[in-house]
Write an enzyme that holds these catalytic residues in place. Structure first.
Site: not given
Ligand code: IFM
Length: 425
Positions: A338, A159
């Protein structure tokens, strides 16, 4: 009832990140940030989930559910605690962890940078320091030489848009806590260059590597006055990093919700002008972005469901972002690295998984090369500046005893993984 079958070889997994689960990550910038006076962190990460020591049982638990992949990160601050000094014992630790994942019958996916920097890197300006991309690549090279014979899937930077937006524009209470458009832009350039050099390092040492970035992407929508600003923000937060991924082996998509941008007509005109004028943008955007105008809450219809994070409950948002990747980078392999929901009601997590997968399946049928679904998160963990109150885990963690309890959603996702199909009404 019918079954939606997923492609052969589909990756079904869960994810964590080192700082959020390992515990005692005391050489990192986040460790310091949690302790900095005035930093709005409700909790300190402390022992986290003690995953650094408990990984054997956690990995075994994930495999026992039926998952075939585990995404985790290597902690730069542990591997290179001082500039140029690499700690072989830490590399051995991650090699043993990777062996445990393989022995459990799962495919490892390793993230090389997941939000945290070693303290010595942060002290030099973090992603603003022109030397950081090269130093990151040097660290990547060491890790890949230690694990490359065992790992195929590599995520260089997690990210990057969130790192830049959260820590350098000051939108998310992330370190280093800078709050200006110039820093945001420079950090973005540094992250892209870090990815480029990190990717070369991975490819140089691991010939069968499949490497890419993992991107935070939202399903954006805007009212008419807000559209130019929304497009500008999406471009800065997502598209510039996706463009930098054109040569990657896959694109990791991480989506939690839809973000509405609602601005009134007068502000819309002002923003349109400010988009072209750097000093005005520097003065205007940070407070607007941190303030109510872009906060999803006021724009979500009253009574609509929210997650603990305050996000709109919209599991299908992930299909919209996968579609967007397919439009920007046609034919590129995509993995949902994710997708998840913070909730105390695990039935909501089951629903989130099912609705998300159903929408993703339709994209596969439409021809998008989606190769896997990795849920966030394996364990309840340290949710950065939101602390331990956010519960994302397929596996619950008792903070006092560290006892693990598999939630029904963990069994549910495992059963889908075993069947390689989703049963829908
Ligand atoms: O916990 C985070 C993760 O570290 C990165 N993506 C989003 C998740 C949830 O907010």
């Amino acid at each position: 009832m019918s079954d939606l079958a997923f492609p052969v070889g589909f990756l079904w997994g869960a994810a964590t990140a080192a700082h959020q689960v390992e515990g005692d990550n005391s050489g990192s910038d986040w460790w310091d940030w949690e302790r900095r006076p005035g930093t709005p962190c409700p909790d300190r990460s402390g022992l986290a989930c003690d995953h650094y020591r408990r990984y054997p049982q956690d990995v075994a638990l994930l495999a026992s559910l039926g998952l075939n992949a585990y995404r985790y990160s290597v902690e730069w601050a542990r591997v290179e605690p001082e500039n140029g000094r690499f700690d072989q014992a830490q590399l051995d630790h991650y090699r043993a962890m990777t062996d445990a994942v393989l022995a459990a019958g799962m495919t490892p996916m390793v993230t090389l940078h997941h939000f945290t920097l070693p303290r010595w890197v942060a002290e030099r300006g973090g992603w603003l320091d022109a030397e950081v991309p090269g130093r990151f690549a040097r660290y990547c090279d060491r890790v890949v030489r230690a694990l490359g014979d065992r790992v195929t899937w590599w995520c260089t930077i997690n990210e990057p848009g969130v790192v830049a937006f959260g820590g350098y524009l000051g939108a998310l209470n992330f370190p280093p806590g800078r709050k200006d458009v110039g820093s945001w832009e420079r950090a973005s350039v540094g992250l892209i260059e870090g990815h480029r050099q990190g990717l070369s390092a991975v490819r140089a040492s691991a010939s069968r590597a499949r490497a890419g970035m993992t991107h935070s992407m939202n399903d954006w929508e805007a009212n008419e006055a807000g559209r130019p600003f929304m497009e500008w923000l999406r471009r800065r937060n997502e598209d510039v990093f996706l463009e930098a991924a054109a040569d990657d082996d896959f694109v990791g998509v991480q989506t939690y919700t839809r973000v509405p941008v609602r601005v009134n007509a007068a502000l819309g005109v002002l923003l349109r002008v400010a988009l072209g004028i750097r000093p005005l943008a520097s003065a205007l955007f940070p407070p607007i972005i941190r303030g109510q105008s872009l906060n999803p809450e006021p724009a979500i219809a009253a009574g609509s469901r929210r997650t603990q994070m305050g996000y709109e409950f919209l599991p299908e948002a992930v299909a919209a972002t996968v579609r967007r990747v397919a439009t920007l980078l046609p034919g590129k392999d995509v993995i949902v690295t994710e997708h998840g929901v913070a909730t105390d009601d695990d039935a909501e997590r089951v629903e989130f998984i099912d609705r998300g997968l159903r929408a993703l399946h339709a994209e596969i049928v439409a021809g998008i090369p989606l190769r896997g679904y990795i849920h966030w998160s394996a364990l309840d963990n340290f949710e950065w500046a939101r602390g331990y109150g956010m519960r994302f885990g397929l596996i619950g963690v008792d903070r006092a005893t560290q006892a693990r309890t598999v939630r029904p959603s963990g069994h549910h996702l495992g059963a889908i993984a075993r069947a390689n199909s989703l049963t829908v009404p």
